[in-house]
Design a protein around this motif. Structure first.
Motif, PDB file in Angstrom:
ATOM      1  N   GLU A 606      84.441  82.427  88.154  1.00  0.00           N
ATOM      2  CA  GLU A 606      83.452  82.810  87.144  1.00  0.00           C
ATOM      3  C   GLU A 606      83.805  82.224  85.777  1.00  0.00           C
ATOM      4  N   LEU A 607      85.093  82.001  85.517  1.00  0.00           N
ATOM      5  CA  LEU A 607      85.495  81.357  84.262  1.00  0.00           C
ATOM      6  C   LEU A 607      84.916  79.946  84.184  1.00  0.00           C
ATOM      7  N   LEU A 608      84.926  79.231  85.301  1.00  0.00           N
ATOM      8  CA  LEU A 608      84.321  77.896  85.315  1.00  0.00           C
ATOM      9  C   LEU A 608      82.827  77.978  85.010  1.00  0.00           C
ATOM     10  N   GLY A 609      82.179  79.037  85.501  1.00  0.00           N
ATOM     11  CA  GLY A 609      80.766  79.225  85.208  1.00  0.00           C
ATOM     12  C   GLY A 609      80.519  79.492  83.732  1.00  0.00           C
ATOM     13  N   VAL A 610      81.373  80.302  83.099  1.00  0.00           N
ATOM     14  CA  VAL A 610      81.233  80.575  81.669  1.00  0.00           C
ATOM     15  C   VAL A 610      81.424  79.288  80.871  1.00  0.00           C
ATOM     16  N   TYR A 611      82.426  78.502  81.256  1.00  0.00           N
ATOM     17  CA  TYR A 611      82.662  77.208  80.598  1.00  0.00           C
ATOM     18  C   TYR A 611      81.416  76.319  80.691  1.00  0.00           C
ATOM     19  N   SER A 612      80.793  76.286  81.865  1.00  0.00           N
ATOM     20  CA  SER A 612      79.601  75.454  82.044  1.00  0.00           C
ATOM     21  C   SER A 612      78.451  75.948  81.167  1.00  0.00           C
ATOM     22  N   ARG A 613      78.317  77.257  81.012  1.00  0.00           N
ATOM     23  CA  ARG A 613      77.251  77.778  80.155  1.00  0.00           C
ATOM     24  C   ARG A 613      77.480  77.397  78.703  1.00  0.00           C
ATOM     25  N   PHE A 614      78.712  77.580  78.214  1.00  0.00           N
ATOM     26  CA  PHE A 614      79.013  77.249  76.821  1.00  0.00           C
ATOM     27  C   PHE A 614      78.752  75.772  76.542  1.00  0.00           C
ATOM     28  N   THR A 615      79.191  74.917  77.438  1.00  0.00           N
ATOM     29  CA  THR A 615      79.004  73.481  77.216  1.00  0.00           C
ATOM     30  C   THR A 615      77.537  73.083  77.412  1.00  0.00           C
ATOM     31  N   GLY A 616      76.854  73.754  78.337  1.00  0.00           N
ATOM     32  CA  GLY A 616      75.439  73.460  78.555  1.00  0.00           C
ATOM     33  C   GLY A 616      74.575  73.767  77.345  1.00  0.00           C
ATOM     34  N   HIS A 617      74.960  74.782  76.561  1.00  0.00           N
ATOM     35  CA  HIS A 617      74.212  75.083  75.343  1.00  0.00           C
ATOM     36  C   HIS A 617      74.222  73.902  74.380  1.00  0.00           C
ATOM     37  N   VAL A 618      75.333  73.187  74.355  1.00  0.00           N
ATOM     38  CA  VAL A 618      75.430  72.021  73.476  1.00  0.00           C
ATOM     39  C   VAL A 618      74.636  70.856  74.063  1.00  0.00           C
ATOM     40  N   THR A 619      74.701  70.683  75.357  1.00  0.00           N
ATOM     41  CA  THR A 619      73.947  69.603  76.006  1.00  0.00           C
ATOM     42  C   THR A 619      72.463  69.687  75.687  1.00  0.00           C
ATOM     43  N   THR A 620      71.919  70.904  75.635  1.00  0.00           N
ATOM     44  CA  THR A 620      70.488  71.086  75.367  1.00  0.00           C
ATOM     45  C   THR A 620      70.087  70.535  74.003  1.00  0.00           C
ATOM     46  N   THR A 621      71.020  70.502  73.064  1.00  0.00           N
ATOM     47  CA  THR A 621      70.717  69.977  71.732  1.00  0.00           C
ATOM     48  C   THR A 621      70.338  68.501  71.792  1.00  0.00           C
ATOM     49  N   ILE A 622      70.947  67.759  72.710  1.00  0.00           N
ATOM     50  CA  ILE A 622      70.670  66.321  72.835  1.00  0.00           C
ATOM     51  C   ILE A 622      69.335  66.129  73.558  1.00  0.00           C
ATOM     52  N   GLY A 623      68.431  65.447  72.905  1.00  0.00           N
ATOM     53  CA  GLY A 623      67.072  65.349  73.436  1.00  0.00           C
ATOM     54  C   GLY A 623      66.315  66.645  73.258  1.00  0.00           C
TER      55      GLY A 623
END
Length: 825
Positions: A606-623
Motif C-alpha cells: 500500500e505504501l507503493l500505492g500512496v507513492y504512486s498517488r502523490f507522484t500522479g498528482h504532479v503528472t496531471t499538471t503536465i498537459g
C-alpha cells in the motif's frame, strides 16, 4: 280367481322392477353429478369464493394479498391501474463470494417504473420510461406515446373479480417463482462467470409477501444450477434470496429543481418534446429528498423549522456495538448543513426496531433507509439511492459499509500521517480515532445518498501551507467539503502542532445543501427558481471554497482524487518527505511488534500505492487544463491551460522524485523478509506508471493544442523527458540496473505511440468526459515520436562503445529496438 292372482303377481313384479330401476337411475344420476367435470366458467373467470377460498390468509394494503396454500394472489383495485409505481429489486441474502466481493445483501439489481394495466381479461405489468415526455394536453404527447411503446414485463390472467367488482384478482405465483431477467439477482455477467444453467424450480419458492399502505414487499428464495459457483463447487448450486419492492409513487410529483453543473448533484434527465425550442429540450433535474417545512410561515420568517417528513436512517441490526455511535454521528453531521437550508432535525439516525417492536421491519423494505453493515472482506463502501425519474425525488437509500474497509483506513492513516502524527505509528490505532474515521466516512456516503457526487475541487480550496497550521485545520479541516476524496492530512510535517489529520464537513457542504434543498414556495415552476439559484452561485463564484470540481482528474490539477492543497507539486513534496520517514520506520511499527511479516508485506504494497498517488498528482499538471465551470454572464473562460512555468516545474520534479531512481522505496529491512526476488521490477512498475501517463495520447493531444498559444508544448515535454531519462548517455556515465529498466520502458512506450490507435474510453457516468479522442495518424504525435527516437538513436550511437559492459549491451539493444521500430517495410 287364478287369473286375478297371476295378474296381481305380474303387477307386483313390474312395480318392483320399476321401483328398482328408479333407484338405479337415481343412484346413477347422483354419481354423475359428483363425478362429472364442472362446466368451465365464462371467459375462464371463476367466482370469488372459488379462487379466494375460506382457507385464504389475507394481508390488506395497497393491494390485498391472499395466500391460498402455496399460491399467492394480488387483488388489484381498478383505481390503482395505470398508476406509476417504482419497482426495486434487491438481494436480501447472498452466498459468500458472489460477484467478487462487490455484491452484497442489500445490493440493488434493478430499479424501474411500472404500472398495471387491464387488457380484456388480462392484467399487464408494463415498464414505463420517463426518458421522453410531453406535457398533458399537447398533441405531440400522442406521438411520444406511440414512439415509446412500453414493454410488457408480464401478463396475468384475471382469475376473478372482488365481491364488489371493484378489483381484479390475479395469481402471481408463477411470476415470482420464475426466472424473470428484469427482477433477477443474477446479471448476464454473473450467469456467464458462474456458468449458470437454469433456475431449479423444485428448490425455488416464495418466502413471504407483505402488503403495506403504499408498498408491497416480496421475498423469493432462488436456487440456480451452476457449473462453477463461487463457493461449494461440488454442489453446483447458487442460492440467494431476493426482495422485490413495489411502491406507489406520489400522484403529484415533487417540483423538480433544474440542475446547474456549477453545483454538484446527481441527476435525472428527460427529453421534453413539448418544448417551445426547435428540438426536444433536454432537461436535467437534481436528485434530492422531498423536504417541506411543517410551518411555512415560520420558515419564511427565517426560523428553523422541522420538515413534514424528515430523512431517517436505521442502523443495520448487525452493526458492531463499538461503532454504532460513530455511524449515528456521521448521519446526523448533516443536520448542520440542513440548518443552513432552514430545516432542523432534517436527518435522524435510529436503531432498527426489534422484532417485538416491529415484526414487519426489514432492511430491504423500501420504506426504510438503512446503513447496511456487510460482513465481507471487501474494502469499500457505497451510498446508492432510489429516486423518482419524473422529478428526481429520492425515495429511499441504503448506505453499504463493508467490514474490512476499516483496515484500509488504518493502513492509510499510518502511511500518510505517521511522520507527523505519533498516534498513527501503530497497528492498534486508538479506538476514538478509528471511530472518527468511521464517522467521517459515513458522512461522506450519506452525502452521496442525499444527492451529492464527489467534489474533487474542494481539496484545492486551501493553500498547502495552511494545512500545516493547527488552528486552521481544526477550524476548516483539510478540504472545503466532505465529498472530496481527501481522507488525511499528508502535508503536515513533524513538529507541526495541533493538526487535524482526519477530514470533516466543510463550508461547501452547507452551500450545496442550501442550494439544493432550500424551500422556494414563491416559485411555481422549476424555471421560476432559476434566477434565485443563479444569484446564489454568482455570490460565491470567485471563492474557491465554493467551487465544484467534477471527478475529471485526467486533465484538471484542481480536481484530483486523494489530493489536498492548491499546489500539487508542493503538497507531493511534503507527502514524499513524510512517506520516506514512514518507509524507514515501517518494520519497527509492524513486524517488530507482531513478530510476523504479514502486516509489513500488506503495508509495503500500500505504501507503493500512496507513492504512486502523490507522484500522479504532479503528472496531471503536465498537459493540465483548468476547468472552471461558468455561464456566459461570468468573466473568464471555462478551460485554460496550466501555465508553462508550472508544467516545467512539474517535469523537473518528476525527474528528481520518480525517474531518478527512488531507491528509498527498496526498504532494506523489509524486502528481504517479504519477497525472494523481483525488486527491480517493483521499482520499474511504479516509475513506468507515471512514464506511461505522460506518454498518453490524450495528454499529447492537449499539449499539441498549446503550440499556437505559446504554452508548454508536446515538443517541449518530449524533449525534456528524453533529456532527463538519458543523462548517462549525455554525461558518459554507466547506466544502473534500475535506469536501464526505465529507459527500455520509455522505448516500449514510444513504440506504443507509434503503432497503436487511440480507441478512447466509453464513459457512462457524468463527470468523466475527460478523454480526448482525435485522429492520431493525421496529428503531430507520430512525427514527434519519430523525431525523438531518431535523436535518441544518434545520441546512443555516439556512446554505444563506452562505459561498462552492461551499459554497452544496453545501448546496443536500445539502438536495435529503435531500428526495428523505425524500419520501413
Amino acid at each position: 280367481m287364478k287369473n286375478v292372482l297371476l295378474l296381481g303377481l305380474a303387477c307386483l313384479f313390474l312395480t318392483n322392477q320399476t321401483l328398482e330401476a328408479q333407484k338405479k337411475n337415481k343412484k346413477k344420476k347422483s354419481q354423475q353429478e359428483t363425478t362429472a367435470p364442472a362446466k368451465k366458467p365464462k371467459n375462464g373467470i371463476k367466482s370469488y369464493t372459488e379462487v379466494i377460498t375460506k382457507d385464504a390468509k389475507t394481508d390488506d394494503g395497497i393491494f390485498k394479498v391472499h395466500q391460498v396454500n402455496d399460491a399467492y394472489f394480488y387483488e388489484i383495485p381498478f383505481t390503482n391501474l395505470n398508476q406509476d409505481m417504482l419497482w426495486v429489486s434487491r438481494i436480501a441474502q447472498i452466498p459468500n463470494g458472489l460477484g467478487g466481493g462487490y455484491v452484497n445483501a442489500g445490493s440493488k439489481t434493478n430499479e424501474q417504473v411500472v404500472h398495471w394495466e387491464r387488457f380484456q381479461n388480462k392484467i399487464l405489468l408494463k415498464i414505463k420510461s420517463y426518458v421522453n415526455v410531453a406535457e398533458e394536453g399537447k398533441a405531440i404527447r400522442n406521438s411520444v406515446k406511440v414512439n415509446n411503446y412500453e414493454p410488457i414485463l408480464y401478463a396475468f390472467d384475471i382469475k376473478t373479480f372482488s365481491k364488489d367488482s371493484t378489483a381484479a384478482v390475479i395469481d402471481v405465483t408463477k411470476f415470482f417463482t420464475s426466472d424473470v431477467p428484469a427482477i433477477s439477482g443474477l446479471s448476464a455477467r454473473l450467469r456467464k462467470t458462474y456458468k449458470v444453467k437454469k433456475l431449479d424450480g423444485d428448490r425455488s419458492f416464495i418466502n413471504s409477501v407483505k402488503s403495506f399502505p403504499k408498498n408491497i414487499e416480496v421475498k423469493q428464495d432462488f436456487t440456480y444450477v451452476a457449473s462453477e459457483p463461487p463457493t461449494e463447487g461440488r454442489a453446483e448450486t447458487i442460492s440467494l434470496q431476493m426482495n422485490q419492492s413495489m411502491i406507489l409513487l406520489p400522484e403529484k410529483p415533487m417540483q423538480p429543481r433544474i440542475y446547474d453543473p456549477r453545483v454538484g448533484f446527481f441527476t435525472v434527465s428527460q427529453y421534453d418534446f413539448g418544448s417551445k425550442e426547435l428540438k426536444a429540450d433536454y432537461k436535467t433535474y437534481i436528485r434530492r429528498w422531498r423536504l417541506e417545512p411543517k410551518d411555512p410561515e415560520a420558515y419564511a420568517r427565517g426560523e428553523l423549522v422541522e420538515p413534514i417528513k424528515p430523512i431517517v436512517y436505521y442502523l443495520d441490526p448487525g452493526t458492531p456495538e463499538e461503532l454504532q455511535k460513530y455511524i449515528k454521528q456521521g448521519i446526523e453531521d448533516w443536520q448542520k448543513p440542513f440548518e443552513t437550508a432552514g430545516f432542523k432535525n432534517a436527518i435522524i439516525a435510529k436503531d432498527a426496531p426489534t422484532p417485538e417492536e416491529d415484526p414487519d421491519f426489514s432492511p430491504e423494505d423500501i420504506r426504510y433507509s438503512v446503513v447496511r453493515y456487510v460482513a465481507s472482506t471487501t474494502r469499500n463502501a457505497v451510498g446508492p439511492s432510489v429516486s423518482d425519474p419524473r422529478s428526481g425525488e429520492i425515495i429511499e437509500s441504503d448506505i453499504i459499509w463493508y467490514h474490512n474497509h476499516l483496515r484500509s483506513y488504518r493502513n492509510r492513516y499510518l502511511l500518510e500521517t505517521a511522520a507527523a502524527n505519533p498516534s498513527a505509528r501503530t497497528l492498534d490505532t486508538p479506538a476514538d480515532e478509528i471511530g472518527e474515521m468511521m464517522r467521517m466516512f459515513i458522512a461522506h456516503e450519506v452525502g452521496h445518498a442525499l444527492g451529492f457526487p464527489h467534489n474533487m475541487a474542494a481539496s484545492y480550496a486551501y493553500p498547502v501551507d495552511s494545512l500545516r497550521n493547527g488552528a486552521f485545520t481544526q477550524k476548516n479541516g483539510i478540504a472545503a467539503s466532505i465529498m472530496d476524496y481527501a481522507r488525511y492530512n499528508y502535508v503536515a510535517q513533524p513538529g507541526d502542532e495541533n493538526i487535524r489529520f482526519i477530514r470533516q464537513m466543510g463550508p461547501y457542504d452547507h452551500y450545496a445543501t442550501n442550494w439544493g434543498y432550500r424551500y422556494l414556495p414563491e416559485a411555481s415552476s422549476p424555471a421560476e427558481e432559476v434566477p434565485t439559484l443563479d444569484q446564489w452561485i454568482l455570490a460565491k463564484a470567485n471563492d474557491p471554497v465554493y467551487k465544484f470540481g467534477r471527478q475529471s482528474s485526467r486533465f484538471d490539477p484542481q480536481s484530483q482524487t486523494e489530493c489536498i492543497g492548491d499546489d500539487p507539486v508542493l503538497a507531493s513534496t511534503y507527502g514524499l518527505k513524510n512517506l520516506k520517514y514512514v518507509a524507514e520506520h515501517l518494520p519497527e511499527w509492524t513486524s517488530d511488534q507482531t513478530n510476523d511479516y504479514t502486516d509489513l508485506e500488506e503495508l509495503y504494497g500500500e505504501l507503493l500505492g500512496v507513492y504512486s498517488r502523490f507522484t500522479g498528482h504532479v503528472t496531471t499538471t503536465i498537459g493540465g487544463v483548468f476547468e472552471n465551470l461558468k455561464k456566459p454572464n461570468q468573466e473568464g473562460v471555462v478551460y485554460s491551460a496550466v501555465p508553462k512555468t508550472q508544467q516545467q516545474e512539474a517535469m523537473r520534479w518528476l525527474h528528481k522524485n520518480v525517474f531518478n531512481t527512488p531507491d528509498w522505496l527498496l526498504i532494506k529491512d523489509a524486502l528481504p523478509n517479504i519477497d525472494h526476488a523481483g525488486y527491480f521490477e517493483t521499482l520499474r512498475s511504479v516509475q513506468a506508471r507515471q512514464l506511461n501517463a505522460l506518454l498518453s495520447f490524450d495528454r499529447l493531444g492537449r499539449l499539441i493544442d498549446n503550440e499556437e498559444k505559446g504554452g508548454y508544448t508536446a515538443y517541449d515535454m518530449l524533449k525534456e523527458l528524453r533529456a532527463g531519462l538519458f543523462t548517462e548517455a549525455a554525461q558518459g556515465k554507466n547506466v544502473s540496473l534500475y535506469r536501464r529498466n526505465l529507459q527500455r520502458s520509455y522505448v516500449d512506450r514510444m513504440q506504443y505511440l507509434m503503432t497503436e490507435e487511440d480507441k478512447g474510453y466509453n464513459y457512462s457516468r457524468s463527470g468523466f468526459e475527460s478523454k480526448l479522442v482525435y485522429n492520431i495518424n493525421t496529428s503531430d504525435v507520430r512525427a514527434l515520436v519519430r523525431g525523438e527516437l531518431e535523436t535518441l538513436k544518434r545520441q546512443l550511437n555516439a556512446v554505444k562503445n563506452n562505459g561498462s559492459t552492461l551499459s554497452r549491451y544496453h545501448y546496443k539493444d536500445l539502438i536495435a529496438r529503435i531500428d526495428k521500430l523505425l524500419a520501413v517495410d
